[in-house]
Write a protein that holds these residues in place. Structure first.
Motif, PDB file in Angstrom:
ATOM      1  N   ALA A   1       0.862  -1.192   0.000  1.00  0.00           N
ATOM      2  CA  ALA A   1       0.000   0.000   0.000  1.00  0.00           C
ATOM      3  C   ALA A   1       0.890   1.231   0.000  1.00  0.00           C
ATOM      4  O   ALA A   1       0.960   1.972   0.971  1.00  0.00           O
ATOM      5  N   VAL A   2       1.587   1.420  -1.110  1.00  0.00           N
ATOM      6  CA  VAL A   2       2.602   2.470  -1.221  1.00  0.00           C
ATOM      7  C   VAL A   2       2.115   3.601  -2.120  1.00  0.00           C
ATOM      8  O   VAL A   2       2.299   4.776  -1.820  1.00  0.00           O
ATOM      9  N   GLY A   3       1.491   3.231  -3.224  1.00  0.00           N
ATOM     10  CA  GLY A   3       1.044   4.249  -4.171  1.00  0.00           C
ATOM     11  C   GLY A   3       2.108   4.612  -5.186  1.00  0.00           C
ATOM     12  O   GLY A   3       2.187   5.749  -5.640  1.00  0.00           O
ATOM     13  N   VAL A   4       2.943   3.617  -5.567  1.00  0.00           N
ATOM     14  CA  VAL A   4       3.978   3.818  -6.586  1.00  0.00           C
ATOM     15  C   VAL A   4       3.871   2.658  -7.580  1.00  0.00           C
ATOM     16  O   VAL A   4       4.049   1.493  -7.198  1.00  0.00           O
ATOM     17  N   ALA A   5       3.560   2.992  -8.826  1.00  0.00           N
ATOM     18  CA  ALA A   5       3.434   1.947  -9.839  1.00  0.00           C
ATOM     19  C   ALA A   5       4.739   1.168  -9.919  1.00  0.00           C
ATOM     20  O   ALA A   5       5.825   1.749  -9.847  1.00  0.00           O
ATOM     21  N   ASN A   6       4.616  -0.146 -10.027  1.00  0.00           N
ATOM     22  CA  ASN A   6       5.790  -1.019 -10.166  1.00  0.00           C
ATOM     23  C   ASN A   6       6.710  -0.980  -8.947  1.00  0.00           C
ATOM     24  O   ASN A   6       7.890  -1.275  -9.046  1.00  0.00           O
ATOM     25  N   PHE A   7       6.165  -0.612  -7.794  1.00  0.00           N
ATOM     26  CA  PHE A   7       6.994  -0.600  -6.586  1.00  0.00           C
ATOM     27  C   PHE A   7       7.566  -1.994  -6.309  1.00  0.00           C
ATOM     28  O   PHE A   7       8.768  -2.174  -6.108  1.00  0.00           O
ATOM     29  N   LEU A   8       6.692  -2.997  -6.289  1.00  0.00           N
ATOM     30  CA  LEU A   8       7.185  -4.377  -6.135  1.00  0.00           C
ATOM     31  C   LEU A   8       7.501  -4.872  -7.542  1.00  0.00           C
ATOM     32  O   LEU A   8       6.696  -5.507  -8.222  1.00  0.00           O
TER      33      LEU A   8
ATOM     34  N   VAL B   1      -2.738  -2.966  -2.992  1.00  0.00           N
ATOM     35  CA  VAL B   1      -3.735  -1.934  -2.680  1.00  0.00           C
ATOM     36  C   VAL B   1      -3.590  -0.722  -3.605  1.00  0.00           C
ATOM     37  O   VAL B   1      -4.528   0.026  -3.823  1.00  0.00           O
ATOM     38  N   GLY B   2      -2.411  -0.540  -4.151  1.00  0.00           N
ATOM     39  CA  GLY B   2      -2.104   0.661  -4.926  1.00  0.00           C
ATOM     40  C   GLY B   2      -3.093   0.901  -6.057  1.00  0.00           C
ATOM     41  O   GLY B   2      -3.570  -0.032  -6.700  1.00  0.00           O
ATOM     42  N   THR B   3      -3.446   2.168  -6.269  1.00  0.00           N
ATOM     43  CA  THR B   3      -4.169   2.536  -7.484  1.00  0.00           C
ATOM     44  C   THR B   3      -3.437   3.720  -8.075  1.00  0.00           C
ATOM     45  O   THR B   3      -3.480   4.825  -7.533  1.00  0.00           O
ATOM     46  N   ASN B   4      -2.726   3.461  -9.153  1.00  0.00           N
ATOM     47  CA  ASN B   4      -1.894   4.490  -9.776  1.00  0.00           C
ATOM     48  C   ASN B   4      -2.311   4.648 -11.234  1.00  0.00           C
ATOM     49  O   ASN B   4      -2.571   3.654 -11.913  1.00  0.00           O
ATOM     50  N   TYR B   5      -2.384   5.887 -11.695  1.00  0.00           N
ATOM     51  CA  TYR B   5      -2.768   6.123 -13.085  1.00  0.00           C
ATOM     52  C   TYR B   5      -1.507   6.401 -13.895  1.00  0.00           C
ATOM     53  O   TYR B   5      -0.743   7.309 -13.576  1.00  0.00           O
ATOM     54  N   ILE B   6      -1.276   5.566 -14.920  1.00  0.00           N
ATOM     55  CA  ILE B   6      -0.103   5.762 -15.771  1.00  0.00           C
ATOM     56  C   ILE B   6      -0.566   6.025 -17.200  1.00  0.00           C
ATOM     57  O   ILE B   6      -1.633   5.574 -17.618  1.00  0.00           O
ATOM     58  N   PRO B   7       0.243   6.778 -17.946  1.00  0.00           N
ATOM     59  CA  PRO B   7      -0.140   7.124 -19.314  1.00  0.00           C
ATOM     60  C   PRO B   7      -0.345   5.863 -20.152  1.00  0.00           C
ATOM     61  O   PRO B   7       0.412   4.905 -20.017  1.00  0.00           O
TER      62      PRO B   7
END
Ligand SMILES: NC(=O)C1=CN([C@@H]2O[C@H](COP(=O)(O)OP(=O)(O)OC[C@H]3O[C@@H](n4cnc5c(N)ncnc54)[C@H](OP(=O)(O)O)[C@@H]3O)[C@@H](O)[C@H]2O)C=CC1
Ligand SMILES: NC(=O)C1=CN([C@@H]2O[C@H](COP(=O)(O)OP(=O)(O)OC[C@H]3O[C@@H](n4cnc5c(N)ncnc54)[C@H](OP(=O)(O)O)[C@@H]3O)[C@@H](O)[C@H]2O)C=CC1
Lengths: 313, 313
Positions: free
Chosen positions: B217-224, B243-249
């Protein structure tokens, strides 16, 4: 501990008595240079020998710090209602800065309701819901940190142990030690793991192996035994905080027993950087932090009355 | 994710949409066989596109569950006082069972004061001080568990993941996800570690290696990432909750972006026992648990009025 061991490990020993004494004189100096007269109300119900001992220690330390302690000793059979009435009157008494209720209470009383009745601005034990809530919020700031956990953090700071970024293992998850000390370590940016009775042996061993700071608050003599320690084989030169106070039979003592911690001190100490002894480690710090909280409460109350501000606490 | 991958890993995928739908129909059935008409008040200030999206989703799911949602949309410039007055009137309105304030609020408003104003018996988001306090007490029982953490535990339970005795790593320590999910996992007797931005790389790698349950639950795309995962070399067949929900182009999307989690799903999945996708994992469960909390609140209120008892909540 033998005199030789003591000598050998002198600089590994975290001397809680010394640190507590220095905190007490600091409080005393602060009080003397102010015109504030801090007062701590100690509410005791019945006369369990352990409770009476703790209350005596608190009164003695309060005297050494220049804090007035008022002892309210109530009968074993006091009703919930009378006790709540007493708390209310202490809450409303401007001369009282801190209020503690010596636990445990007799079974017929509702402990939660009574401790929660203490007004947050005088909750120097730090166990009330507001203080606990703040403790567990990411950016929360409790008005008072609970005394044993605060004492542990103070010891680590005074011994220059780096908390930020450390790998901290807390064994035990009670509301008065394990839980809040984990929260404080996390607020100081340690990576914290909490182990408990449902943690299996292999998991515990692995966490002990990799920890930089280990807080043991289990209440079992020799819990962190020579065997467990060897199995874990921690090579990180950790700091160990032993919170346990266990009474074991000892024929050489007049009382027939002596107090030991949760850690097999003599066998563990060779491979650690620092460790707290029992007695003389965390215990005195708990009381010193209670007095420090009382001093803080008194200062806040004074500045509130001085300035007319009501927002400080 | 490609269709082949989807097929290949079908039984590794934790289908949050499916579980959420089944919870919604359960709520609906319960409501239909009762004479209770649960009502959820949703307070929104301004019209941030993300907030409006979340509110729309909550209203749609509420309708599917047979719960009436009343949307209070206030102007961006509403005063603290008017907002508090609205909360008070909702608190006092017997027809309203649950109240949520869609966060974040505009900067001029005091978010804490507003969320804390919601009466505990209607605090279906579970963020108020009473619920948080209970969550962090050893034997505490919150009236409502916060929705995302509750959704995560529900997913684990419905997928028959053993929590008791598991080694659980929570990455992230926010008040709405990391902190409370760690508390719930600990209440269920997992051994819990919380990692965060001050956890160093080697420590994180070591904790990932030894975990049975990993909540990210970090909020960084591709963190893991694939790299981190390979370095950790976890051989325990863990369960991963993303848990993350990140919007990427994403040029292939009409909106120009797509939603991804914190985990490099495709590269991590081969070595795990189960994993939640994003979208379609934790997100729908959060909303389902909000409605479940609203149903619980309505049931409690009804039984209170039925029996005349005031003690239930
Ligand atoms: N020096 C001081 O100022 C103070 C000292 N103490 C002392 O600290 C010790 C702990 O006190 P307190 O926290 O109140 O005690 P509690 O009994 O409330 O909690 C003990 C904790 O230890 C855990 N535990 C028990 N057995 C094991 C095991 N085999 N392996 C791992 N964990 C285990 C329990 O787990 P679970 O939750 O699963 O049951 C529980 O969380 C006591 O000796 C007490 O006297 C306490 C306060 C102040
Ligand atoms: N699906 C759903 O229903 C929900 C999804 N979310 C999503 O979950 C994610 C997390 O949300 P939220 O908890 O509110 O976010 P926050 O930004 O409040 O918290 C993020 C946490 O991650 C930690 N962190 C940041 N960088 C790192 C790093 N490099 N290594 C380790 N830890 C790091 C932070 O550490 P530190 O504390 O040290 O700063 C912080 O504790 C977001 O993507 C959010 O959109 C959130 C709620 C509901």
């Amino acid at each position: 501990m033998s005199a030789e061991l003591k000598e050998l490990y002198k600089n590994k020993l975290i001397d809680g008595k010394k640190h507590a004494a220095s905190i007490r004189s600091e409080i005393k100096r602060n009080i003397e240079t102010s015109n504030i007269k801090p007062t701590l109300a100690i509410v005791q119900v019945g006369n369990r020998p352990d409770s009476s001992l703790y209350v005596r220690m608190k009164k003695k330390s309060a005297a050494e710090s220049g804090i007035k302690a008022v002892h309210h000793l109530l009968s074993d059979s006091v009703s919930q209602e009378s006790l709540l009435t007493l708390i209310d009157s202490l809450n409303n008494n401007n001369k009282v800065n801190g209020i503690i209720v010596q636990l445990p209470l007799p079974k017929h009383l509702n402990e939660d309701e009574i401790t929660e009745r203490v007004i947050t601005s005088k909750d120097v034990d730090g166990f009330g819901p507001d203080n606990i809530g703040e403790l567990h919020r990411r950016n929360g700031v409790p008005l008072f940190e609970p005394c044993t956990p605060k004492g542990i953090i103070t010891l680590l700071d005074r011994e220059n142990v780096q908390i930020k970024g450390a790998n901290a293992l807390v064994i035990g998850r009670s509301d008065i030690v394990g839980g809040p000390v984990a929260a404080l370590l996390q607020k100081r940016d340690a990576t914290v793991t909490i182990a408990h009775s449902k943690t299996d042996h292999a998991t515990l061993v692995n966490f002990i192996r990799n920890a930089d700071i280990i807080v043991v608050a289990v209440g079992v003599a020799n819990f962190l035994s020579e065997e467990l320690w060897k199995e874990a084989d921690n090579t990180r030169n950790p700091v160990i905080i032993d919170v346990g106070t266990n009474y074991i039979p000892d024929e050489t003592k007049k009382s027939g027993s002596r107090c030991v911690g949760d850690v097999d001190f003599n066998n563990v100490i060779p491979n650690v950087s620092k460790v707290t002894p029992v007695p003389g480690g965390v215990g005195p710090m708990t009381v010193a932090c209670l007095l420090q909280n009382t001093w803080i409460a008194a200062k806040r109350a004074a500045s509130k009355y001085d300035t007319g501000l009501k927002t400080l606490s």
